[in-house]
Design a protein around this motif. Structure first.
Motif, PDB file in Angstrom:
ATOM      1  N   LYS A 295       0.845  -1.179   0.000  1.00 37.33           N
ATOM      2  CA  LYS A 295       0.000   0.000   0.000  1.00 37.33           C
ATOM      3  C   LYS A 295       0.884   1.235   0.000  1.00 37.33           C
ATOM      4  O   LYS A 295       2.061   1.181   0.359  1.00 37.33           O
ATOM      5  CB  LYS A 295      -0.935   0.018   1.217  1.00 37.33           C
ATOM      6  CG  LYS A 295      -0.237   0.111   2.562  1.00 37.33           C
ATOM      7  CD  LYS A 295      -1.270   0.140   3.683  1.00 37.33           C
ATOM      8  CE  LYS A 295      -0.575   0.246   5.049  1.00 37.33           C
ATOM      9  NZ  LYS A 295      -1.552   0.308   6.156  1.00 37.33           N
ATOM     10  N   THR A 328      -5.516  -3.468  -6.360  1.00 35.43           N
ATOM     11  CA  THR A 328      -4.444  -2.926  -5.513  1.00 35.43           C
ATOM     12  C   THR A 328      -4.300  -1.421  -5.717  1.00 35.43           C
ATOM     13  O   THR A 328      -4.168  -0.658  -4.748  1.00 35.43           O
ATOM     14  CB  THR A 328      -3.107  -3.637  -5.807  1.00 35.43           C
ATOM     15  OG1 THR A 328      -3.277  -5.047  -5.672  1.00 35.43           O
ATOM     16  CG2 THR A 328      -2.023  -3.175  -4.845  1.00 35.43           C
ATOM     17  N   HIS A 331      -7.573   0.430  -4.194  1.00 39.47           N
ATOM     18  CA  HIS A 331      -7.777   0.418  -2.739  1.00 39.47           C
ATOM     19  C   HIS A 331      -6.563   0.900  -1.941  1.00 39.47           C
ATOM     20  O   HIS A 331      -6.726   1.395  -0.820  1.00 39.47           O
ATOM     21  CB  HIS A 331      -8.152  -0.998  -2.286  1.00 39.47           C
ATOM     22  CG  HIS A 331      -9.448  -1.481  -2.856  1.00 39.47           C
ATOM     23  ND1 HIS A 331     -10.655  -0.831  -2.635  1.00 39.47           N
ATOM     24  CD2 HIS A 331      -9.731  -2.554  -3.652  1.00 39.47           C
ATOM     25  CE1 HIS A 331     -11.621  -1.487  -3.267  1.00 39.47           C
ATOM     26  NE2 HIS A 331     -11.091  -2.522  -3.890  1.00 39.47           N
ATOM     27  N   ASN A 332      -5.365   0.780  -2.512  1.00 40.73           N
ATOM     28  CA  ASN A 332      -4.152   1.038  -1.718  1.00 40.73           C
ATOM     29  C   ASN A 332      -3.284   2.193  -2.207  1.00 40.73           C
ATOM     30  O   ASN A 332      -2.278   2.505  -1.580  1.00 40.73           O
ATOM     31  CB  ASN A 332      -3.281  -0.227  -1.670  1.00 40.73           C
ATOM     32  CG  ASN A 332      -3.986  -1.384  -0.983  1.00 40.73           C
ATOM     33  OD1 ASN A 332      -5.061  -1.232  -0.424  1.00 40.73           O
ATOM     34  ND2 ASN A 332      -3.365  -2.556  -1.032  1.00 40.73           N
ATOM     35  N   TYR A 333      -3.671   2.826  -3.321  1.00 42.15           N
ATOM     36  CA  TYR A 333      -2.796   3.869  -3.873  1.00 42.15           C
ATOM     37  C   TYR A 333      -3.574   5.121  -4.279  1.00 42.15           C
ATOM     38  O   TYR A 333      -3.427   5.628  -5.392  1.00 42.15           O
ATOM     39  CB  TYR A 333      -1.992   3.311  -5.055  1.00 42.15           C
ATOM     40  CG  TYR A 333      -0.859   2.421  -4.604  1.00 42.15           C
ATOM     41  CD1 TYR A 333       0.404   2.935  -4.341  1.00 42.15           C
ATOM     42  CD2 TYR A 333      -1.071   1.058  -4.391  1.00 42.15           C
ATOM     43  CE1 TYR A 333       1.437   2.124  -3.900  1.00 42.15           C
ATOM     44  CE2 TYR A 333      -0.038   0.231  -3.951  1.00 42.15           C
ATOM     45  CZ  TYR A 333       1.203   0.776  -3.705  1.00 42.15           C
ATOM     46  OH  TYR A 333       2.225  -0.026  -3.256  1.00 42.15           O
TER      47      TYR A 333
END
Length: 390
Positions: A295, A328, A331-333
Motif C-alpha cells: 500500500k 491494488t 484500494h491502496n494507492y
C-alpha cells in the motif's frame, strides 16, 4: 566558428514527439519529426551533447550524402563519388549497416550492406592500391545506408553501439525493458522529479534508474565508455570535455522518494547492482515486496509506473493478474497517477479502472499500449465536487 549541419536521431515508434521535445530543450535547430526519427541541425559540439544527453535516441547520424538511386548500380556509383579519405584512413576499419524500404531494391538489407562495402573497398583500391578492413565489432568508422523509395542517404553513425546501452546495466531478468523505452515511458508520464515515484514490479531496475536520472537532470549516457565520433578524424577531445562538464554542472538533486518493489529476491539483487553501477544508490530504494500486498506509504502525489509481465513472460491467469493490479491500485494507492505498459490489450479490461490516456507504442516487435489511471482520494465524483467548491 563551425557551421551547423543536419543530423538525424533514430528512436522507437511512438517516441518521436518526446525526442523532438528533448532536442529543442537541448538547443537543436530545425527540429522535424519523422517516422522513428527526428531530424535537426547543430554543430559538432551539439552532436557530442546529443549523444551524451538524449534519453530517447537510439543513435545520432550525420548525413554526408543524399541522392536518387533506382538500382544497385546507382547505389555503387553514389558511394564511389564520396571522398572517403576525409572520413576513413586506408589503414583503418569500417562497418556498414543498411535499412532499405524501396520497391526498386528487391534484395535484402544485408546484400545492400555488402554492395556498399564493395564500393568503399574498391574506391580505396583504385586510389591507393589498398583497402581498409571491415570490423563489425569495433570499427573506426560506422556507416549507415538508408534507402527510402528512390532516395539514398549515406550517414556516419556518431554513436556506435545503440545509445540504449547506457553502461550501467550488468544484471538483467527475463525480457528486460530497453533503456530508451524506459526513459520514454517516464517522460510520457510527465514525471519530472517533483513528486514521489514507484515502480511496483521493478525487475532489474531500469525504469527506476531512468526516472532517477530524469529527476536529477543526469545525462542519460554519462556512464557510457565510448562513442563512435571519438574515432573520427575531426574529433575534438577538448570540446567534448567542455560539453560534458557543462552538462554535469546542470545536475540537480530531487528530494522526493524513488522506490521499487519486486517479489523476487533475485530481481532485487540485480536492481541494486545496476543502481550502484549508475551511482544512484542515494536516490533509489528497492524493497522485497509483493505489489499485491503493498500500500502507499509515502505522503503526497505519487507517480506509479510499471512494466508488468505480458506475452511470453506471463505464465499465470491473465484475468486474475490484471484484476489484482486494478484492485491494488484502487484500494491502496489513492492520490496517485498510475501508468503501465502492456502488449496484452485485452487484459486491460480486467483492471477494472477507466483509462484517462492511451498511448500506442512498440516494445521490440510487440504492439503495446501505455495507459494512465488517475487514482483519487475517495470517488472521482467527490474529487469533482471538491474541485468546483461544492
Amino acid at each position: 566558428m563551425e557551421r551547423d549541419f543536419k543530423m538525424t536521431a533514430i528512436t522507437m515508434a511512438g517516441l518521436e514527439e518526446v525526442l523532438a521535445d528533448e532536442l529543442r530543450k537541448l538547443g537543436a535547430q530545425n527540429v522535424k519529426e519523422g517516422i522513428r526519427n527526428v531530424s535537426f541541425k547543430g554543430d559538432k559540439g551539439f552532436m557530442y551533447k546529443a549523444n551524451i544527453a538524449l534519453r530517447t535516441a537510439i543513435r545520432v547520424l550525420k548525413p554526408i550524402k543524399t541522392s536518387k538511386v533506382f538500382d544497385e548500380e546507382d547505389l555503387y556509383e553514389a558511394i564511389q563519388r564520396i571522398k572517403w579519405e576525409r572520413y576513413l584512413d586506408v589503414e583503418g576499419t569500417f562497418a556498414i549497416g543498411a535499412v532499405v524500404n524501396s520497391k526498386n531494391f528487391t534484395t535484402n538489407s544485408h546484400y545492400i550492406s555488402l554492395k556498399s562495402k564493395d564500393a568503399i573497398a574498391d574506391y580505396f583500391m583504385h586510389k591507393y592500391k589498398k583497402r581498409p578492413n571491415v570490423d563489425l565489432k569495433y570499427p573506426d568508422v560506422k556507416i549507415h545506408i538508408h534507402i527510402h523509395k528512390e532516395w539514398l542517404t549515406i550517414s556516419l553513425d556518431s554513436s556506435g553501439d545503440s545509445l540504449h546501452k547506457r553502461g550501467y546495466r550488468s544484471a538483467t531478468n527475463i525480457a528486460p525493458i530497453n533503456e530508451v523505452l524506459a526513459a520514454g515511458l517516464v517522460m510520457l508520464s510527465g514525471y519530472k522529479g517533483d513528486e514521489n515515484f514507484i515502480d511496483p514490479m521493478c525487475g532489474s531496475g531500469t525504469i527506476l534508474i531512468e526516472a532517477a536520472m530524469i529527476a536529477n537532470n543526469i545525462p542519460a549516457n554519462i556512464n557510457r565508455k565510448h562513442f563512435a565520433f571519438e574515432n573520427w578524424k575531426d574529433y575534438d577531445e577538448d570540446l567534448y570535455f567542455v560539453i560534458q562538464d557543462a552538462l554535469l554542472k546542470k545536475i540537480t538533486s530531487s528530494h522526493f522518494k524513488i522506490m521499487g518493489f519486486d517479489k523476487a529476491p533475485s530481481a532485487i539483487k540485480k536492481a541494486q547492482q545496476n543502481i550502484i553501477n549508475a551511482n544512484l544508490e542515494e536516490f533509489i530504494g528497492v524493497h522485497h515486496v509483493n505489489f499485491f500486498n503493498s500500500k502507499k506509504e509515502v505522503f503526497g502525489k505519487t507517480t506509479i509506473l510499471f512494466n508488468p509481465p505480458y506475452g511470453e513472460r506471463l505464465n499465470i491467469n491473465v484475468e486474475e493478474f490484471y484484476r489484482k493490479i486494478g484492485d491494488t491500485l484502487k484500494h491502496n494507492y489513492e492520490n496517485s497517477t498510475a501508468w503501465l505498459i502492456t502488449s496484452d490489450i485485452q487484459a486491460l479490461k480486467y483492471v477494472g479502472l477507466r483509462t484517462s490516456k492511451r498511448v500506442p507504442l512498440k516494445n521490440a516487435d510487440l504492439d503495446c499500449r501505455f495507459v494512465k489511471y488517475e487514482l483519487y482520494e475517495g470517488s472521482k465524483k467527490m474529487k469533482k465536487q471538491i474541485d468546483i467548491g461544492e
